[in-house]
Motif scaffolding. Sequence first.
Motif, PDB file in Angstrom:
ATOM      1  N   TYR A  14       0.849  -1.191   0.000  1.00 60.21           N
ATOM      2  CA  TYR A  14       0.000   0.000   0.000  1.00 60.21           C
ATOM      3  C   TYR A  14       0.883   1.238   0.000  1.00 60.21           C
ATOM      4  O   TYR A  14       1.781   1.367   0.842  1.00 60.21           O
ATOM      5  N   GLN A  34       1.265   5.227   0.459  1.00 56.10           N
ATOM      6  CA  GLN A  34       0.639   6.380   1.090  1.00 56.10           C
ATOM      7  C   GLN A  34       1.164   7.660   0.467  1.00 56.10           C
ATOM      8  O   GLN A  34       2.348   7.764   0.131  1.00 56.10           O
ATOM      9  N   ARG A  83       0.177  15.089  -2.505  1.00 53.00           N
ATOM     10  CA  ARG A  83      -0.050  13.975  -3.426  1.00 53.00           C
ATOM     11  C   ARG A  83       1.250  13.345  -3.913  1.00 53.00           C
ATOM     12  O   ARG A  83       1.277  12.638  -4.906  1.00 53.00           O
ATOM     13  N   GLU A 108      -2.925   3.305  -1.301  1.00 56.74           N
ATOM     14  CA  GLU A 108      -3.327   2.739  -2.588  1.00 56.74           C
ATOM     15  C   GLU A 108      -2.652   1.391  -2.804  1.00 56.74           C
ATOM     16  O   GLU A 108      -1.423   1.280  -2.750  1.00 56.74           O
TER      17      GLU A 108
END
Length: 269
Positions: A174, A176, A181, A198
């Motif tokens: 995942y 982060q 962004r 994600e």
Amino acid sequence: ATVLAGFLYGVPVYGTMAHSLVQAHDDEEDAFEHFAYAQPENVVLLIDTYDTEAAAEKVVALAPRLRQKGIRIKGVRLDSVDLADLSHKVRGILDAGGLAEVRILASGNLDEEAVRSLVESGAPIDDFAIGTRLDTSVDVPYLDCVYKLQEYAGRARRKLSTGKATWPGRKQVYRQLGPDRRMAGDILTIEDDPQPGEPLLQLVMRAGQRLHPSPPLSEIQQYAAAQLARLPDHLRQLQVEPPYTVSIATSLHELADAVDRRTSVTSSL
């Protein structure tokens, strides 16, 4: 292979002339002119086959004739050892000849350290062509690929040898993102343990069969560019400080401990 990629995959094909093309002509300026007619949209001339400064003067003389035919010289390439010194001399000749817009491209076994040295020296080089040092491992000339078994017959497995221990089981990563962004860190965990961020890993094959068709190269290129844009500025430097954070989830630690206990019991039997 590079030219064929242009036909097969629609990859834009760019490049400069070869020394052999210059040598195949009796007159160096003829080689420049013929190349310009063959590649009118991308005229980058290799000028150090013989006398670099003399060749730069020939470029200055050729430019007006090409301009009359609607062809603009985009750049000149230096492929020599002393790129810093030659780039200063060539820049002076081009500027004095009214070709200040012509870029200087440097090549010749360059790597990131050589590029940094040239930039820090103030060499008037606009572009760098990096080939050999980009797609070959010069210091350790081989790629070591090893198969690591992490699950078998539905049970997690892992290797425990010193310095080569692996994390067991099926996994997910995942990623982060920070408030801007940009990438802030990754979490490695087991497949069924959702974490903030994600998920990066996607199943692409099952029973030896692809699950989805390969995306077009343009889509892959766009994705790669988008991911590079997410890199924090400090990760774009040669010396990365602080390093990128990758943490191991508690669930993966627990699975590793369970596999170790099972392995220990099995070994003792």
